[in-house]
Structures are given as C-alpha cells and as structure tokens.
Scaffold this motif. Structure first.
Motif, PDB file in Angstrom:
ATOM      1  N   GLN A  67      -6.144   2.953   3.393  1.00 48.13           N
ATOM      2  CA  GLN A  67      -6.487   1.205   3.414  1.00 48.13           C
ATOM      3  C   GLN A  67      -6.597   0.718   4.771  1.00 48.13           C
ATOM      4  OE1 GLN A  67      -7.223  -0.569   0.556  1.00 48.13           O
ATOM      5  NE2 GLN A  67      -7.247   1.434  -0.105  1.00 48.13           N
ATOM      6  N   TYR A 113      -2.420   6.905   0.647  1.00 50.09           N
ATOM      7  CA  TYR A 113      -3.314   5.641   0.096  1.00 50.09           C
ATOM      8  C   TYR A 113      -3.111   4.436   1.441  1.00 50.09           C
ATOM      9  CZ  TYR A 113      -4.791   1.419  -2.472  1.00 50.09           C
ATOM     10  OH  TYR A 113      -5.367   0.359  -2.863  1.00 50.09           O
ATOM     11  N   TRP A 131       0.834  -1.262  -0.093  1.00 49.52           N
ATOM     12  CA  TRP A 131       0.051   0.163   0.101  1.00 49.52           C
ATOM     13  C   TRP A 131       0.973   1.321  -0.069  1.00 49.52           C
ATOM     14  CZ3 TRP A 131      -3.287  -2.026   4.641  1.00 49.52           C
ATOM     15  CH2 TRP A 131      -4.232  -3.209   4.103  1.00 49.52           C
ATOM     16  N   LEU A 181       3.532   1.572  -1.448  1.00 49.18           N
ATOM     17  CA  LEU A 181       4.309   1.829  -2.813  1.00 49.18           C
ATOM     18  C   LEU A 181       3.175   2.862  -3.497  1.00 49.18           C
ATOM     19  CD1 LEU A 181       5.417  -1.556  -3.776  1.00 49.18           C
ATOM     20  CD2 LEU A 181       6.856   0.370  -3.014  1.00 49.18           C
ATOM     21  N   ARG A 182       2.243   3.101  -3.196  1.00 48.58           N
ATOM     22  CA  ARG A 182       1.119   3.914  -3.763  1.00 48.58           C
ATOM     23  C   ARG A 182       0.899   5.337  -2.922  1.00 48.58           C
ATOM     24  NH1 ARG A 182      -4.196   0.606  -5.705  1.00 48.58           N
ATOM     25  NH2 ARG A 182      -4.513   3.026  -6.365  1.00 48.58           N
ATOM     26  N   GLY A 183       1.767   5.474  -2.133  1.00 40.60           N
ATOM     27  CA  GLY A 183       1.543   6.768  -1.371  1.00 40.60           C
ATOM     28  C   GLY A 183       1.305   6.621   0.141  1.00 40.60           C
ATOM     29  N   GLU A 209      -5.255   9.985  -1.840  1.00 40.30           N
ATOM     30  CA  GLU A 209      -4.561  10.610  -2.750  1.00 40.30           C
ATOM     31  C   GLU A 209      -3.609  11.569  -2.458  1.00 40.30           C
ATOM     32  OE1 GLU A 209      -6.923  11.680  -6.196  1.00 40.30           O
ATOM     33  OE2 GLU A 209      -8.063   9.987  -6.202  1.00 40.30           O
TER      34      GLU A 209
END
Length: 485
Positions: free
Chosen positions: A66, A62, A55, A57-59, A127
């Motif tokens: 999650q 994010y 997770w 890795l997507r910021g 985001e």
C-alpha cells in the motif's frame, strides 16, 4: 567499506553453476525501502500516518504494498554499498544473479532495473512478506537445498544461510559473519563502519544550537545578566530549545531525504547517506522532544507554551511551509523571533517591541539570503528550481530585492529605538549606540554581496558565526553597547 574473501576460491565451473541471491535492504543499499517509502509518503501526505496501522493489521506485506503504490522513489538517489554493487556486477558476468528482497516488488524492481544485470527479482507481493524463514523457503523451492549462494546483512538472514551453499556477509562488526560461518561456508565479508558519535552530533546538528543564543537576548536587553536565577533560567531555556530543535532537525532530515540527496552538501548528512539507520531517527526525535519538554516544566508555563508553539510551527514548516513561496521565509523569521519570546518568558520579562521588530526584519533578510543561495546553486547546475522549494530561478532578482530591503529596515528599527525613550531609560549614553547603524549597514550589504557572488554558505547564520569579519563587527558592537551603559 572493506571486502575480505574468507574461503578458498571454488572451481570456476562449480561457482558458475550456483546462482547468487542478493538481499536489498542493508546489503545492496545502506537503507531500508520500507522506511524510505513510509517517510516519503508521510512527507507528502502526513495524515497517512493514521492509515498505516490499519494496513499493518492485514500483514506487513500488505503494508509495504500500500505504501509502495503511493510513492515514487528515485533509485539513482539511494545510498548504495558501492563495494557490494561492484562485486555483484562482477559476478553477473559469470552466473545467474537474483535480487531477493523483503521489500515490495514494485520498489525492488526499480532498484534492480537501476543497478542492472539481475536475471530475476523475488520480493514481497502484498500477501507474502519475503523475509527470514519465508525467504529461505522460497529460495529452496526454486533452487534446492544448498544450491544457491546468498548475500545478506542481518541476523534474520541466518534462516537463509542455513539452506545456502555459501554466505556473503555485509556487516559492521564480526559477530554476524561468525554466526553465518556456523551454518554454511563463509565465502566473503564486506565490512562497513558504524555510526560514530561524530555522525550523531552531525545528525542532531549540535552546531546549530548557536542559533538558540537568541534566548539570552532578553536577558541582555533588560540588563539582568548578573541575576543568578535569571541566568540559570535562560541557560535552561537554551538547552530546551537545543533539544527541541535537534528533534525537529532529525524529523526534517527524515522527511527531506529525496531533496537532500540532490543537494551537493546535504547528501552527506548521516541519514541521507545511509550512515545512521533510518529507523533510529523517529526514536531519537521522540526521545529528544520528551526530554526537552520535561526540562521546560522547570521554567514558566508561558515558556512551555512558547516552546510548544515553536515545535508545532517548525514541524509545519518541515511538512508544508518550506515549499510555499514567501510564506517559508516569513515562518523562518518567526521561528528565530520565537526564541527571543521564549527567552523573555523564561526570565518572566516583558518582551521588547523594538527587539521583536528588529528580529523579524533581520532574520527575514537572512532567510532570503538562504533561499537566494539555494536558487543560485540551482541555476549554476542548470536546474529551473531549488529541490524541495517553491521558487524558480527567475525569482532570484525578486528575492535579492526583498531581502536587501528587509535588512535595511532592521537598521531603521534600530535607529528609531536609539532615538526612543526606551533606550534613554536603559543607557546613560544612548547616543553612542548610533555607531551600531553603520556597522549593521555594512554587515548586511557585505552579506548580500557575498551571496550575489555565489560564495555564501548554505546557512547564513553559520556564515555569520564562522566569518572573521562578522566576528570582528560583533566585538565592535559589544564594545559600543558596553560603553553606552
């Protein structure tokens, strides 16, 4: 926490026209919601530890989203900076207040609704991570340059204060307020104390190291107290178990925050109370574990394996077993008995069957006392079950019956040992040892009577150490054993 107004009061009309933006983590609460939620998720689903890096890795935003979607936090149980909360509530009566946090919007809204009075919540949305420069940009876009006051607690908040009309600083020293004063008007500071060595000793539960004295029992039972090498080995085993146990205690406190905060005594533990930052917990736990196993290599390979088994079992207990009816108390008894096995491994001595059997029954009884005490406290508070446990108040009589029986079985094991060839080979006057039986019967009966009356300490082992009668019985027992040799 102390509060100090450092700037002259502004005109009331001007003051009312400037919105107040309040940070959450470390400011409104003495904690960090990302760490809180991550620990809550790991306590419920340990395997999620492998999903979190993916997770991330997507910021970071994010990751926060999650985790927040998978946990339910009780905002009422969080450790609040009460002085800050009171001041913010006073401000809410005269101007617009915004909760502005880098925490995920779901969790930030929960806290805002609990505290009440906030006109809006600005937070991370999956985001955009609303921290530092990002937070400053959003606030400037919404209110304008130098058109808002900001309450913060960290160096990253200097990005916000550079664009703020005034700074309200929450800190443990004076460096942050000095830095804030260099970029904007410093209106007020809230100062709270730092974690002291006393708090760390409490968090590591060094006082619980007394339980590790059990590693010396094989040394005593084998009558090898005056062998220097054996004595040093047992002492090193004691230190290894103390460090390993402290590592587990820290981990347990981090994973059990929600239950501890509902407990009348445990809510004051340093991590639950927000005195020690949560992010330091995993670092300290890992460091203690590494030191423990590094020292263990100076002993026997068998001792290292026993220590590893202890760590795995006690971690499993923290994650799962302590919520499983009856299995939890059996595991606790095994963990105490493991210390005796470790002591035997450290001095390369064969563990005594009698000593292990006695240990299992006596510590199963004490584990039952612990659960009985927790359930009795839950019953008095009108709860149907103990927080974080699998028992309900209807189990009180069952636990009392099983616990008392287990304690008396330990006396039976002692009696059988006294009458065995094992005791006759070690003692010149083994018949003197029979005097231990009535002493142990009395102690077990008295312990359960105290628990039944609701005045037992949460940890019966701590009770045994602090109780004067228990100390007196221990001295008498020592005299009897010495006279038997």
């Amino acid at each position: 926490m102390t509060s100090l107004e450092t700037a002259p009061s502004r005109n009331a009309e001007t003051h009312a026209s400037v919105p107040l933006c309040v940070d959450l983590d470390g400011t409104l609460i003495r904690s960090d919601l990302l760490v809180e939620s991550a620990l809550a998720l790991l306590a419920k689903q340990p395997l999620m530890a492998f999903a979190m890096p993916v997770w991330l890795l997507r910021g970071k935003a994010y990751l926060k989203q999650q985790i927040a979607q998978r946990v339910e936090l009780n905002p009422a149980a969080l450790p609040y900076n009460e002085d800050v909360v009171a001041w913010v509530r006073d401000q809410q009566s005269s101007r617009t207040t915004i909760l502005c946090s880098a925490a995920d919007a779901k969790l930030a809204t929960l806290v805002a609704d609990h505290v009440g009075g906030f006109d809006a919540v600005i937070a991370s949305d999956g985001e955009h991570n609303l921290s530092g420069a990002n937070k400053a940009k959003v606030l400037v876009e919404r209110f304008g340059e130098r058109r808002f006051d900001y309450v913060g607690n960290a160096k990253v908040d200097l990005h916000v204060w550079k664009s703020a009309n005034a700074a309200i600083v929450v800190e443990s020293g004076s460096q942050l307020s000095s830095a804030a004063a260099g970029v904007t008007l410093l209106e007020r500071t809230f100062t709270h104390g730092r974690a002291s060595p006393k708090h760390w000793l409490k968090a590591l539960r060094v006082h619980q190291w007394i339980k590790n004295v059990l590693v010396f029992l094989p040394l005593l039972a084998a009558h090898r107290v005056f062998e220097p090498h054996a004595l040093i080995s047992a002492a090193l085993a004691f230190i290894c178990f103390g460090l390993c146990a402290s590592s587990v205690y820290v981990t347990n406190d981090l994973l059990d925050l929600a239950a501890d905060r509902q407990h009348r005594r445990k809510k004051h533990r340093p991590f639950a109370a927000g005195i020690i930052p949560l992010y330091l917990g995993p670092v300290v736990a890992l460091l203690l574990l590494v030191i423990s196993f590094s020292l263990a290599w100076f002993l026997t390979p068998t001792f290292v394996l026993v220590l590893l088994g202890y760590y795995v079992l006690t971690t499993a207990y923290s994650l799962k077993f302590k919520r499983m009816v009856m299995l939890d108390v059996i595991v606790l008894a095994v963990l105490y008995t493991t210390r005796i096995l470790a002591g035997a491994a450290a001095i390369q001595s064969r563990p005594s069957f009698w000593l292990l059997a006695f240990s299992m029954f006596i510590f199963l009884s004490l584990a039952m006392v612990k659960r009985y005490t927790e359930l009795l406290a839950a019953q008095k508070s009108s709860s149907i079950k103990a927080a974080g446990r699998g028992y309900v108040v209807e189990d009180l009589s069952l636990i009392q019956s099983l616990g008392g029986s287990s304690g008396y079985l330990s006396v039976l094991v002692l009696a059988l040992y006294i009458d065995s060839t094992a005791s006759q080979s070690l003692y010149r006057h083994p018949h003197y040892l029979w005097l231990l039986c009535p002493l142990l019967l009395y102690w077990i009966s008295r312990t359960w009577a105290i628990a039944h009356r609701g005045v037992m300490h949460d940890d019966p082992v701590v009770f045994a150490v602090m109780d004067n009668v228990s100390r007196g019985l221990l001295v008498l027992a020592a005299i009897i054993v010495i006279a038997s040799i």
